[in-house]
Design a protein around this motif. Structure first.
Motif, mmCIF file in Angstrom:
data_model
loop_
_atom_site.group_PDB
_atom_site.id
_atom_site.type_symbol
_atom_site.label_atom_id
_atom_site.label_comp_id
_atom_site.label_asym_id
_atom_site.label_seq_id
_atom_site.Cartn_x
_atom_site.Cartn_y
_atom_site.Cartn_z
ATOM 1 N N VAL A 292 0.828 -1.202 0.000
ATOM 2 C CA VAL A 292 0.000 0.000 0.000
ATOM 3 C C VAL A 292 0.866 1.258 0.000
ATOM 4 N N ALA A 293 1.942 1.246 0.796
ATOM 5 C CA ALA A 293 2.807 2.424 0.905
ATOM 6 C C ALA A 293 4.185 2.000 1.388
ATOM 7 N N ILE A 294 5.176 2.833 1.088
ATOM 8 C CA ILE A 294 6.542 2.596 1.552
ATOM 9 C C ILE A 294 7.095 3.906 2.095
ATOM 10 N N ALA A 295 7.675 3.843 3.299
ATOM 11 C CA ALA A 295 8.428 4.961 3.862
ATOM 12 C C ALA A 295 9.889 4.533 3.814
ATOM 13 N N TYR A 296 10.618 5.060 2.832
ATOM 14 C CA TYR A 296 11.994 4.619 2.590
ATOM 15 C C TYR A 296 12.980 5.596 3.206
ATOM 16 N N GLN A 297 14.001 5.040 3.854
ATOM 17 C CA GLN A 297 15.107 5.827 4.385
ATOM 18 C C GLN A 297 16.404 5.123 4.035
ATOM 19 N N ASP B 263 18.763 4.465 6.080
ATOM 20 C CA ASP B 263 19.000 3.538 7.172
ATOM 21 C C ASP B 263 17.968 2.409 7.104
ATOM 22 N N PRO B 264 18.407 1.166 6.871
ATOM 23 C CA PRO B 264 17.454 0.054 6.742
ATOM 24 C C PRO B 264 16.536 -0.110 7.960
ATOM 25 N N GLN B 265 17.007 0.254 9.150
ATOM 26 C CA GLN B 265 16.177 0.103 10.343
ATOM 27 C C GLN B 265 15.018 1.088 10.372
ATOM 28 N N GLY B 266 15.096 2.130 9.542
ATOM 29 C CA GLY B 266 14.023 3.114 9.511
ATOM 30 C C GLY B 266 13.025 2.895 8.391
ATOM 31 N N ARG B 267 13.236 1.867 7.586
ATOM 32 C CA ARG B 267 12.344 1.604 6.452
ATOM 33 C C ARG B 267 11.065 0.915 6.920
ATOM 34 N N LEU B 268 9.968 1.285 6.295
ATOM 35 C CA LEU B 268 8.667 0.737 6.672
ATOM 36 C C LEU B 268 7.828 0.562 5.417
ATOM 37 N N ALA B 269 7.138 -0.545 5.343
ATOM 38 C CA ALA B 269 6.196 -0.768 4.240
ATOM 39 C C ALA B 269 4.847 -1.124 4.849
ATOM 40 N N VAL B 270 3.786 -0.663 4.216
ATOM 41 C CA VAL B 270 2.443 -1.037 4.633
ATOM 42 C C VAL B 270 1.975 -2.092 3.638
ATOM 43 N N ILE C 78 13.387 -3.534 1.825
ATOM 44 C CA ILE C 78 12.397 -2.555 1.370
ATOM 45 C C ILE C 78 13.116 -1.538 0.494
ATOM 46 N N HIS C 79 12.634 -1.374 -0.721
ATOM 47 C CA HIS C 79 13.165 -0.395 -1.681
ATOM 48 C C HIS C 79 12.149 0.749 -1.805
ATOM 49 N N PRO C 80 12.541 1.843 -2.454
ATOM 50 C CA PRO C 80 11.603 2.969 -2.569
ATOM 51 C C PRO C 80 10.289 2.622 -3.267
ATOM 52 N N ASP C 81 10.312 1.654 -4.201
ATOM 53 C CA ASP C 81 9.110 1.354 -4.993
ATOM 54 C C ASP C 81 8.660 -0.102 -4.920
ATOM 55 N N ARG C 82 9.365 -0.933 -4.141
ATOM 56 C CA ARG C 82 9.048 -2.363 -4.099
ATOM 57 C C ARG C 82 9.615 -2.983 -2.829
ATOM 58 N N VAL C 83 9.189 -4.232 -2.576
ATOM 59 C CA VAL C 83 9.663 -4.982 -1.412
ATOM 60 C C VAL C 83 10.133 -6.351 -1.887
#
Length: 88
Positions: A31-36, A38-45, A65-70
């Protein structure tokens, strides 16, 4: 005179090689990706649930987690899912 007995070698039947069925990829909606950086700060919904790298969902592990895919791993099979485009 006794008749001669011919011994035939015993035949060992090996079971047929059964290939496991291909891995069924679960229906995962990104649904959404919050990309940073730092891998520990990455989040995907995914399927309306927030997940981070290392989390498992529907039996699949979130590898990266990548900016546009997982990138996922399921039973040794790697696969990617892209962000689902928002509806109209």
């Amino acid at each position: 005179k006794t008749p001669s007995v011919v011994k035939t070698p015993s035949v060992v039947k090996t079971p047929p090689v059964v290939k496991p069925p291909p891995v069924a990829i679960p229906d995962l909606q990104i649904v959404a990706i919050a990309y940073q950086d730092d891998p520990q700060g990455r989040l995907a919904v995914i399927n309306d649930l927030p997940v981070m790298e290392g989390t498992s969902i529907e039996g699949a592990q979130v590898i990266e987690i990548h900016p546009d895919r997982v990138l996922f791993s399921l039973e040794g099979t790697l696969f990617e899912k892209f962000v689902t485009p928002a509806g109209p």
